[in-house]
Design an enzyme around this catalytic site. Structure first.
Site, PDB file in Angstrom:
ATOM      1  N   THR A 226      24.420  33.936  60.863  1.00 20.88           N
ATOM      2  CA  THR A 226      25.684  33.756  60.144  1.00 20.88           C
ATOM      3  C   THR A 226      26.655  33.120  61.118  1.00 20.88           C
ATOM      4  O   THR A 226      26.542  33.270  62.338  1.00 20.88           O
ATOM      5  CB  THR A 226      26.278  35.084  59.655  1.00 20.88           C
ATOM      6  OG1 THR A 226      26.491  35.922  60.783  1.00 20.88           O
ATOM      7  CG2 THR A 226      25.353  35.758  58.681  1.00 20.88           C
TER       8      THR A 226
ATOM      9  N   GLU B 155      22.898  36.338  54.389  1.00 20.64           N
ATOM     10  CA  GLU B 155      22.130  37.578  54.268  1.00 20.64           C
ATOM     11  C   GLU B 155      21.402  37.687  52.931  1.00 20.64           C
ATOM     12  O   GLU B 155      20.624  38.597  52.719  1.00 20.64           O
ATOM     13  CB  GLU B 155      23.058  38.794  54.438  1.00 20.64           C
ATOM     14  CG  GLU B 155      23.617  38.980  55.847  1.00 20.64           C
ATOM     15  CD  GLU B 155      24.941  38.249  56.061  1.00 20.64           C
ATOM     16  OE1 GLU B 155      25.210  37.271  55.327  1.00 20.64           O
ATOM     17  OE2 GLU B 155      25.713  38.657  56.944  1.00 20.64           O
TER      18      GLU B 155
ATOM     19  N   LYS C  20      46.606  44.760  52.241  1.00 17.29           N
ATOM     20  CA  LYS C  20      46.856  46.141  51.844  1.00 17.29           C
ATOM     21  C   LYS C  20      48.356  46.402  51.851  1.00 17.29           C
ATOM     22  O   LYS C  20      48.947  46.633  52.892  1.00 17.29           O
ATOM     23  CB  LYS C  20      46.121  47.108  52.780  1.00 17.29           C
ATOM     24  CG  LYS C  20      44.622  47.147  52.463  1.00 17.29           C
ATOM     25  CD  LYS C  20      43.769  47.457  53.674  1.00 17.29           C
ATOM     26  CE  LYS C  20      42.348  46.974  53.457  1.00 17.29           C
ATOM     27  NZ  LYS C  20      41.801  46.206  54.596  1.00 17.29           N
TER      28      LYS C  20
ATOM     29  N   TRP D 118      45.600  47.210  47.038  1.00 16.67           N
ATOM     30  CA  TRP D 118      44.999  45.951  47.452  1.00 16.67           C
ATOM     31  C   TRP D 118      45.534  44.753  46.659  1.00 16.67           C
ATOM     32  O   TRP D 118      45.653  44.798  45.451  1.00 16.67           O
ATOM     33  CB  TRP D 118      43.468  45.996  47.241  1.00 16.67           C
ATOM     34  CG  TRP D 118      42.748  46.803  48.284  1.00 16.67           C
ATOM     35  CD1 TRP D 118      43.314  47.581  49.258  1.00 16.67           C
ATOM     36  CD2 TRP D 118      41.339  46.927  48.449  1.00 16.67           C
ATOM     37  NE1 TRP D 118      42.342  48.170  50.020  1.00 16.67           N
ATOM     38  CE2 TRP D 118      41.106  47.795  49.545  1.00 16.67           C
ATOM     39  CE3 TRP D 118      40.238  46.394  47.791  1.00 16.67           C
ATOM     40  CZ2 TRP D 118      39.832  48.134  49.988  1.00 16.67           C
ATOM     41  CZ3 TRP D 118      38.961  46.732  48.223  1.00 16.67           C
ATOM     42  CH2 TRP D 118      38.762  47.592  49.317  1.00 16.67           C
TER      43      TRP D 118
HETATM   44  N1  LIG Z   1      31.597  30.879  45.300  1.00 16.27           N
HETATM   45  C1  LIG Z   1      32.202  31.583  46.248  1.00 16.27           C
HETATM   46  N2  LIG Z   1      33.468  32.003  46.055  1.00 16.27           N
HETATM   47  C2  LIG Z   1      34.100  32.714  47.002  1.00 16.27           C
HETATM   48  N3  LIG Z   1      33.570  33.063  48.179  1.00 16.27           N
HETATM   49  C3  LIG Z   1      32.309  32.663  48.428  1.00 16.27           C
HETATM   50  C4  LIG Z   1      31.577  31.918  47.490  1.00 16.27           C
HETATM   51  N4  LIG Z   1      30.350  31.689  48.015  1.00 16.27           N
HETATM   52  C5  LIG Z   1      30.339  32.262  49.230  1.00 16.27           C
HETATM   53  N5  LIG Z   1      31.516  32.837  49.498  1.00 16.27           N
HETATM   54  C6  LIG Z   1      31.905  33.547  50.741  1.00 16.27           C
HETATM   55  O1  LIG Z   1      31.021  33.138  51.783  1.00 16.27           O
HETATM   56  C7  LIG Z   1      30.375  34.277  52.348  1.00 16.27           C
HETATM   57  C8  LIG Z   1      28.986  33.917  52.790  1.00 16.27           C
HETATM   58  O2  LIG Z   1      29.028  32.848  53.683  1.00 16.27           O
HETATM   59  P1  LIG Z   1      28.042  32.671  54.874  1.00 16.27           P
HETATM   60  O3  LIG Z   1      26.893  33.597  54.794  1.00 16.27           O
HETATM   61  O4  LIG Z   1      27.734  31.229  54.885  1.00 16.27           O
HETATM   62  O5  LIG Z   1      28.805  32.977  56.215  1.00 16.27           O
HETATM   63  P2  LIG Z   1      30.182  33.646  56.426  1.00 16.27           P
HETATM   64  O6  LIG Z   1      30.208  34.968  55.722  1.00 16.27           O
HETATM   65  O7  LIG Z   1      31.227  32.653  56.046  1.00 16.27           O
HETATM   66  O8  LIG Z   1      30.182  33.874  57.988  1.00 16.27           O
HETATM   67  P3  LIG Z   1      30.102  35.252  58.786  1.00 16.27           P
HETATM   68  O9  LIG Z   1      29.346  36.230  57.966  1.00 16.27           O
HETATM   69  O10 LIG Z   1      29.448  34.894  60.021  1.00 16.27           O
HETATM   70  O11 LIG Z   1      31.505  35.658  58.949  1.00 16.27           O
HETATM   71  C9  LIG Z   1      30.396  35.312  51.264  1.00 16.27           C
HETATM   72  O12 LIG Z   1      30.321  36.609  51.804  1.00 16.27           O
HETATM   73  C10 LIG Z   1      31.728  35.036  50.569  1.00 16.27           C
HETATM   74  O13 LIG Z   1      32.790  35.651  51.231  1.00 16.27           O
HETATM   75 MG   LIG Z   2      29.245  36.814  56.040  1.00 18.13          MG
END
Ligand SMILES: Nc1ncnc2c1ncn2[C@@H]1O[C@H](COP(=O)(O)OP(=O)(O)OP(=O)(O)O)[C@@H](O)[C@H]1O
Ligand SMILES: [Mg+2]
Ligand SMILES: Nc1ncnc2c1ncn2[C@@H]1O[C@H](COP(=O)(O)OP(=O)(O)OP(=O)(O)O)[C@@H](O)[C@H]1O
Ligand SMILES: [Mg+2]
Lengths: 543, 543
Positions: free
Chosen positions: A185, A331, A437, A442
């Site tokens: 990630t 994940e 918060k 929230w």
């Molecule tokens: N369609 C969407 N709308 C809003 N948020 C989204 C969408 N798709 C993905 N996300 C956000 O992206 C996240 C997943 O992204 P990714 O696994 O690529 O890495 P990251 O979470 O950005 O990075 P890290 O986990 O390292 O902080 C999700 O948990 C969500 O928060």
């Molecule tokens: Mg993430």
């Protein structure tokens, strides 16, 4: 009593064989630095995959070894996916947009044995080389004529290595639980963490994304993944396309270039394309500037962050292209939810509201939302809580971690905050770390941002929580004005009235030149919070 | 090194939960003897499934017990599918069209503990009752008002049993290898043999049939399985529909009634229907006679035996309905191959030839053809040999058999003879037992039959091998003239000239009033060979 069916293993070799037997002539089109118009068939591709498997064996790679890649979306990267995984190695795709320290951290943590890199990343690798102890050598993804000059030892040319190998390889009969791919990630929310996919999880995920109400790619189609192959396996499109025999169009290093994307779509009759919102912004701008259009394109998948309505509207109204909103994460391989075509008879406003949601869970993904005490909340579209998931393509623990990443009752906490409605539609309202918060309640930053971006003259918007004496935290709106426009704070804030509960409305709106982004192109709330750490509220909050 | 993803089990309970979370309001419409217009939602259905699971527990059914069903396609049969399998029992669907001796054989062989039967099958069960030692009791699938009179002991009313049970059941966490369903092949080619499906095989098969180039059912659709639920789980439609949240339309005992089918399709806006060729003949006849049409219907899946072009042509030209040809078998759950929409730019003749093939293998199915020595033959569309298959939803051994049903190298021999072309298209040319061996060479009976059925005035046709002094066996063509028509043997045989090698052309053509059929509605070549055992060739064969 057990069933009496065959004990076939779900391994990626099955995709390769299926393509060879059913769609040997379907094409892969690939843009590389040494050839912007490369094109071959799956049959030819998998012959080279066999050659590469022989090469990997000769390089001494052993079962389970991690093979790192620093590469854009092209046919050689595709070959690497299959040659590594199907021969029992682990394909470790690395995001070259990360800081060198992060890449070094990741390569060391994964203990990559070999690195396969695009020529353009040679300077980057040279800078890090001294620290990459586990790496035995670098293979440059190009031909002899295009090898970059370097002082590094143990650097090889990809084409030179594979050219004399046999085009047949006797693929091992792997167990489906065997590791196939590794992806870290990005680290938006901490140190990069590795997700180790198994053959089984990737195969089931491939079935999952191909479902009728998800990608639904047919053999006659052509798909363009504008999401990088180092980003959760390009959302698994390199597996899904050969599984159905569809044409695969790989844009190479030209992912951000509206002109290349538009010309690829037109020339290769692309019917479906997938990527994060920002790439569509540049494509749409290019089309607008050149009064061009995309007759073959049928639908676009947008995920990775919330998709603004402006993108959906422009695609549909100007190009007849349907935009599907999807949500997922590294994940989750990444499929979480997908927003299929909404019923045709839905009134415009209802359709828009529905399409802005993140969609319904793929068949194989279970979701629930829980409150801070872990109680499951109602699926009523109103209650919002921490989103947790479960299923065969969800991560159980991170690579080299000795403890499960799951709750005691076996769910994975996504770090997202969401609502789910009675029909299963998910709406991401925030990240757990970004939720504001205020006085114990929230406030969703994403909903406020989405609204701000519908306002004229606002190009981009972000909302963060800033410390507040009375309410602990209050929302601060940061906006980027559209080119050449000026924005009046008070007008923007006034526009929120009536659309949100009063106590949700940001207490201030400030203008900035640009927003900080992460290596995966998302707005970095972490950086924003640092930038505005010393921000002072102009007056007593009105709520 | 293993991947680090969740160890989720692929069990049918997942379909139930997915439907409850994502499509609680999608409908099941069901025709029963006690109510021809029954209708409820998946949510309501699965509440009753819970009630039924409690009932089964109270009846003393233990993990692994076989629960027999003798029932048409309706909502109670649907409830049985889930209540049995998801609580760890085995749903054993029995074909009521078999001879009573065969049914007795099957029930005894399976050692069914309880039988759930439609009221209409009471007389049948009464006749066999004495011999059904393993069966503890009969549950009649109806309400109190419609219970048939009987002298049998231990007969219960379905609705009375479940009505007071709790609508919540705590489903066990089963292992995916656990047996879920049992179905016997009809015995066209020998004693009935049981295929014992596991949860895993049924789940993977569900993903397989839902692929974009197979059933591809979307949530907005309505599907009508005209293939019985005792025939390979109605081709798995009762699993596929709730997995995507599509409406499920169950025609009950009215499967052969063109009028009911047409009215169900119209009233319920059915978009996809599936069944063997004969049911479409009666539907098309009804539509022709009543000058009626089916605006909502988009496509029809035809399998079980070769689909004559006349059906495809009439569906397309008169009703705008696309007919997909599919091939499968009880031992394959049943998906083997599926003929997806052919490319639009294909010339008519080529399209017709392609559509008459049985299609390409589903993602998960591997196929090969071998010669009598077991050598794999070329995929060139010409070589034909014994068709063998492999994959996670293919049978490994029959129920209660202590030996594998596979070849020494792990393939299942289908008993079919086929060609496969370079694009993976399968053409079934015969059953191994029906293929005509003339002078050491094989002649395909199906190809000759298909051709005969394109000739005017021929309603049905069959070709069998009959003993011949010189050539060991020669093809004999048996034709059923269309209503009110007379057929001239010599003209029919003359029509074959130029379309087949001379030595393939039948040596004689005889007329019959009707063809013998098996319990699954296929022409019984076994019976035909018996009927024509004493047939004498009219003259010395000309080849
Ligand atoms: N369609 C969407 N709308 C809003 N948020 C989204 C969408 N798709 C993905 N996300 C956000 O992206 C996240 C997943 O992204 P990714 O696994 O690529 O890495 P990251 O979470 O950005 O990075 P890290 O986990 O390292 O902080 C999700 O948990 C969500 O928060
Ligand atoms: Mg993430
Ligand atoms: N589209 C098709 N075209 C030609 N034949 C088909 C087609 N679909 C199925 N079949 C035939 O039906 C067979 C599978 O049918 P099924 O499993 O229902 O029982 P059966 O083979 O008829 O009975 P038994 O095995 O008991 O003799 C296949 O092996 C094939 O011979
Ligand atoms: Mg059979």
């Amino acid at each position: 009593m057990n069933g009496l069916m065959m004990q076939s293993q779900l391994i990626l070799t099955g995709i390769m064989n299926h393509a060879l037997n059913n769609s040997p002539d379907s094409e892969i089109v690939s843009v590389t630095q040494d050839n912007p118009h490369f094109r071959y068939s799956y049959q030819q591709a998998f012959k080279r995959v066999s050659q590469l498997a022989h090469t990997l064996k000769k390089l001494g790679a052993n079962k389970g070894d991690r093979i790192g890649t620093l590469a854009w979306n092209d046919h050689r990267h595709f070959e690497l996916y299959y040659a590594t995984s199907c021969s029992g190695l682990v394909c470790h795709t690395i995001n070259p947009r990360l800081f060198p320290e992060q890449i070094t951290y990741i390569v060391k943590h994964a203990e990559d044995r070999w690195l396969f890199i695009d020529p353009v990343f040679m300077p980057l690798v040279e800078r890090m080389a001294e620290q990459l102890d586990s790496v035995k050598g670098i293979i440059v993804l190009t031909d002899k004529a295009h090898m970059p000059a370097t002082n590094l030892a143990n650097v090889y040319c990809y084409e030179a290595l594979i050219e004399s190998e046999s085009i047949e390889f006797s693929w091992p009969e792997l167990d489906e639980e065997c590791a196939a791919a590794l992806c870290y990630t990005s680290g938006t929310t901490g140190d990069p963490k590795g997700v180790l996919y198994s053959h089984r999880s990737l195969m089931l995920h491939t079935y999952g994304v191909l479902m009728p109400d998800v990608f639904a790619i047919s053999r006659d189609e052509a798909i363009l993944p504008v999401v990088p192959m180092f980003h959760v396996n390009a959302w698994s499109i390199p597996f899904a396309a050969p599984a159905v025999g569809a044409k695969l169009v790989l844009p190479g290093p030209k992912m951000g270039c509206g002109e290349t994307l538009s010309s690829l779509i037109q020339k290769e009759s692309v019917t479906i394309a997938a990527g994060v919102p920002t790439v569509w912004l540049s494509l749409l701008k290019h089309l607008r500037d050149n009064q061009d259009t995309l007759p073959s394109l049928n639908r676009v998948v947008v995920g990775g962050s919330a998709c603004p309505w402006s993108i959906m509207a422009e695609f549909e109204q100007k190009h007849g292209v349907y935009t599907h909103h999807a949500w997922g994460m590294t994940e989750m391989s990444p499929l979480g939810t997908y927003n299929a075509r909404v019923p045709k008879n839905l009134p415009n406003e209802a359709a828009q509201a529905l399409r802005l949601k993140q969609g319904r869970s793929g068949f194989g993904v279970e979701m629930r939302i829980v409150d801070p005490e872990g109680n499951t909340l109602a699926q009523d579209g109103l209650a919002f809580g921490a989103l947790q998931v479960r299923g065969p393509w969800v991560c159980e623990r991170y690579y080299r971690s000795d403890k499960s990443a799951l709750t005691t009752d076996g769910w994975f906490d996504t770090g997202d905050v969401a609502t789910i409605d009675a029909d299963g539609y998910l709406t991401i309202t925030d990240r757990t770390k970004d939720v504001i918060k205020s006085g114990g309640e929230w406030i969703s930053s994403i909903e406020l941002e989405n609204f701000a971006m519908t306002l004229g003259d606002v190009a981009e918007a972000a909302v963060i929580g800033v410390a507040h004496e009375k309410w602990a935290e209050r929302p601060l709106l940061i906006v980027i004005p559209a080119e050449g426009k000026k924005i009046k704070s008070s007008e923007i804030l006034a526009a929120f009235k009536g659309h949100f509960a009063n106590w949700w409305i940001p207490d201030d709106c400030v203008t900035a030149k640009k927003l900080p982004h992460t290596a995966t192109g998302k707005v970095s709330k972490k950086d924003l919070r640092e930038i505005y750490a010393d921000y002072l509220w102009p007056h007593e909050a009105t709520v």
